[in-house]
Design a protein around this motif. Structure first.
Motif, mmCIF file in Angstrom:
data_model
loop_
_atom_site.group_PDB
_atom_site.id
_atom_site.type_symbol
_atom_site.label_atom_id
_atom_site.label_comp_id
_atom_site.label_asym_id
_atom_site.label_seq_id
_atom_site.Cartn_x
_atom_site.Cartn_y
_atom_site.Cartn_z
ATOM 1 N N LEU A 126 41.011 29.717 -10.020
ATOM 2 C CA LEU A 126 40.151 29.035 -9.059
ATOM 3 C C LEU A 126 39.372 30.018 -8.192
ATOM 4 N N ALA A 127 39.217 31.242 -8.656
ATOM 5 C CA ALA A 127 38.468 32.241 -7.899
ATOM 6 C C ALA A 127 37.063 31.719 -7.615
ATOM 7 N N GLY A 128 36.680 31.756 -6.356
ATOM 8 C CA GLY A 128 35.353 31.267 -5.975
ATOM 9 C C GLY A 128 35.341 29.827 -5.529
ATOM 10 N N VAL A 129 36.434 29.085 -5.790
ATOM 11 C CA VAL A 129 36.520 27.683 -5.382
ATOM 12 C C VAL A 129 37.277 27.608 -4.058
ATOM 13 N N ASP A 130 36.677 26.997 -3.057
ATOM 14 C CA ASP A 130 37.301 26.837 -1.747
ATOM 15 C C ASP A 130 37.874 25.429 -1.650
ATOM 16 N N LEU A 131 39.172 25.305 -1.880
ATOM 17 C CA LEU A 131 39.802 23.986 -1.883
ATOM 18 C C LEU A 131 39.674 23.300 -0.520
ATOM 19 N N ALA A 132 39.717 24.072 0.544
ATOM 20 C CA ALA A 132 39.643 23.491 1.883
ATOM 21 C C ALA A 132 38.249 22.949 2.205
ATOM 22 N N ALA A 133 37.242 23.365 1.449
ATOM 23 C CA ALA A 133 35.875 22.883 1.677
ATOM 24 C C ALA A 133 35.593 21.595 0.912
ATOM 25 N N GLY A 134 36.569 21.136 0.126
ATOM 26 C CA GLY A 134 36.414 19.896 -0.627
ATOM 27 C C GLY A 134 36.042 20.137 -2.075
ATOM 28 N N VAL A 135 36.772 19.482 -2.965
ATOM 29 C CA VAL A 135 36.515 19.604 -4.409
ATOM 30 C C VAL A 135 36.666 18.231 -5.056
ATOM 31 N N PHE A 136 36.091 18.116 -6.245
ATOM 32 C CA PHE A 136 36.333 16.957 -7.089
ATOM 33 C C PHE A 136 37.205 17.403 -8.260
ATOM 34 N N VAL A 137 38.248 16.629 -8.514
ATOM 35 C CA VAL A 137 39.142 16.901 -9.636
ATOM 36 C C VAL A 137 38.829 15.871 -10.715
ATOM 37 N N LYS A 138 38.373 16.352 -11.880
ATOM 38 C CA LYS A 138 37.904 15.477 -12.945
ATOM 39 C C LYS A 138 38.756 15.666 -14.190
ATOM 40 N N ARG A 139 39.008 14.585 -14.918
ATOM 41 C CA ARG A 139 39.747 14.735 -16.159
ATOM 42 C C ARG A 139 39.020 15.749 -17.033
ATOM 43 N N GLY A 140 39.771 16.570 -17.739
ATOM 44 C CA GLY A 140 39.194 17.721 -18.400
ATOM 45 C C GLY A 140 38.787 17.525 -19.832
ATOM 46 N N ASP A 141 38.891 16.295 -20.338
ATOM 47 C CA ASP A 141 38.446 16.079 -21.710
ATOM 48 C C ASP A 141 37.146 15.278 -21.701
ATOM 49 N N LEU A 142 37.254 13.966 -21.608
ATOM 50 C CA LEU A 142 36.085 13.103 -21.646
ATOM 51 C C LEU A 142 35.478 12.940 -20.259
ATOM 52 N N HIS A 143 34.333 12.266 -20.218
ATOM 53 C CA HIS A 143 33.781 11.855 -18.943
ATOM 54 C C HIS A 143 34.690 10.794 -18.331
ATOM 55 N N ALA A 144 34.401 10.381 -17.131
ATOM 56 C CA ALA A 144 35.258 9.420 -16.440
ATOM 57 C C ALA A 144 35.300 8.086 -17.171
ATOM 58 N N LEU A 145 36.515 7.633 -17.499
ATOM 59 C CA LEU A 145 36.709 6.339 -18.154
ATOM 60 C C LEU A 145 37.210 5.286 -17.178
ATOM 61 N N GLY A 146 37.532 5.713 -15.970
ATOM 62 C CA GLY A 146 38.012 4.801 -14.941
ATOM 63 C C GLY A 146 37.879 5.455 -13.585
ATOM 64 N N ALA A 147 38.105 4.663 -12.527
ATOM 65 C CA ALA A 147 37.895 5.160 -11.168
ATOM 66 C C ALA A 147 38.789 6.350 -10.833
ATOM 67 N N ASP A 148 39.972 6.436 -11.423
ATOM 68 C CA ASP A 148 40.908 7.508 -11.092
ATOM 69 C C ASP A 148 40.676 8.783 -11.887
ATOM 70 N N ASP A 149 39.666 8.799 -12.740
ATOM 71 C CA ASP A 149 39.413 9.979 -13.571
ATOM 72 C C ASP A 149 38.619 11.055 -12.847
ATOM 73 N N VAL A 150 38.029 10.705 -11.720
ATOM 74 C CA VAL A 150 37.373 11.676 -10.839
ATOM 75 C C VAL A 150 37.844 11.378 -9.425
ATOM 76 N N GLN A 151 38.536 12.332 -8.801
ATOM 77 C CA GLN A 151 39.093 12.115 -7.467
ATOM 78 C C GLN A 151 38.728 13.268 -6.541
ATOM 79 N N TYR A 152 38.542 12.937 -5.276
ATOM 80 C CA TYR A 152 38.191 13.942 -4.266
ATOM 81 C C TYR A 152 39.457 14.488 -3.622
ATOM 82 N N ALA A 153 39.454 15.785 -3.348
ATOM 83 C CA ALA A 153 40.575 16.422 -2.658
ATOM 84 C C ALA A 153 40.035 17.375 -1.603
ATOM 85 N N SER A 154 40.700 17.416 -0.464
ATOM 86 C CA SER A 154 40.242 18.264 0.641
ATOM 87 C C SER A 154 41.156 19.456 0.895
ATOM 88 N N ASP A 155 42.236 19.571 0.123
ATOM 89 C CA ASP A 155 43.103 20.742 0.284
ATOM 90 C C ASP A 155 43.944 20.935 -0.978
#
Length: 274
Positions: A126-155
């Motif tokens: 995660l070099a270069g990614v600032d988790l405290a500045a907010g990130v989106f965590v996305k399923r790593g295979d397909l595009h989003a198939l449901g609401a929980d496949d892309v989620q926001y995290a602040s830490d």
């Protein structure tokens, strides 16, 4: 010589909430080709993957995304058929390959990293990614198939919780992407300069920003091997970042002109020596 075109619908499981829209753009392209005298046929992805095919296909208009249909599509391409999009290009839009493809293209994208969901979070990845500045965590295979496949995290703790949830759901990899701030812009295109549209959620976009976005998206589509494509960007002032790229979207807001452009591109590809 008369040509034959085969359309393959996207699997319903890969088309959440868009089954009708996805089918509509494919049907519209086939109708345009039929007006040009091309013999057309359409079938579902399951039947296509099972090998239930007509005798010959000159071009396959493929919206399928599953493993077996893509394997069948690759075989048909090896036999000399043109494909929009090719099996390789469709696979390149799985998120595990998409990230590297956009990086190779050199287009502006938020920094991010692919991580294993069932392993401890590795800060080196995660070099270069600032988790405290907010990130989106996305399923790593397909595009989003449901609401929980892309989620926001602040830490970090939220990221780890989301990864654990993905792991429980059988999603082996996730893409952790830095949040980009600005206006969301959806864009749609057809390669070789056949078509491009940028559609913001609010007020109009400056022409200079549209031109820059079109250039970057065209470079990305070429790197990924796509003919029919779309995606999402975040625009801040006159700067933008591409946050997602998709093979053959539904084009629901621009279906008519997009269908005509895809049909023209298909005709051009058919006319090329093979």
């Amino acid at each position: 010589m008369s040509y034959r075109a085969l359309g393959v619908y996207r699997e319903p499981e890969f088309s959440p909430g868009k089954v009708e829209d996805d089918a509509a753009i494919l049907n519209s392209v086939l109708a345009e080709l039929a007006r040009e005298g091309i013999e057309t046929q359409v079938m579902d992805a399951k039947s296509f993957g099972a090998g239930e095919l007509p005798a010959r296909q000159d071009i396959v208009l493929a919206m399928c995304q599953g493993e077996q249909p893509l394997k069948r599509l690759a075989e048909i391409e090896q036999g000399g058929a043109v494909a929009i999009n090719s099996a390789l290009a469709i696979r390149n839009c799985y998120r595990d390959l998409l990230t590297a493809g956009l990086a190779r293209a050199g287009v502006p994208t938020p920094v991010g990293a692919l991580v294993a969901t069932a392993e401890p979070l590795d800060s080196r990845k995660l070099a270069g990614v600032d988790l405290a500045a907010g990130v989106f965590v996305k399923r790593g295979d397909l595009h989003a198939l449901g609401a929980d496949d892309v989620q926001y995290a602040s830490d970090r703790a939220q990221v780890e919780s989301i990864l654990a949830d993905f792991a429980r759901r059988g999603i082996r990899n996730a893409f952790v992407q830095q949040e980009a701030h600005g206006r969301v812009v959806k864009f749609y295109g057809v390669s070789a300069g056949m078509y491009f549209a940028a559609l913001p959620e609010d007020e109009a976009i400056p022409e200079a920003a549209i031109r820059a976005m079109q250039e970057a998206a065209s470079v990305a589509s070429q790197a990924l091997g796509l003919e029919a494509w779309g995606g999402d960007a975040i625009l801040s002032g006159d700067r933008f970042a591409i946050i997602d790229f998709n093979d053959w979207p539904s084009y629901s807001r621009v279906r008519g002109p997009a269908a005509r452009a895809i049909a023209r591109r298909a005709m051009n590809l058919l006319a090329r020596p093979r």
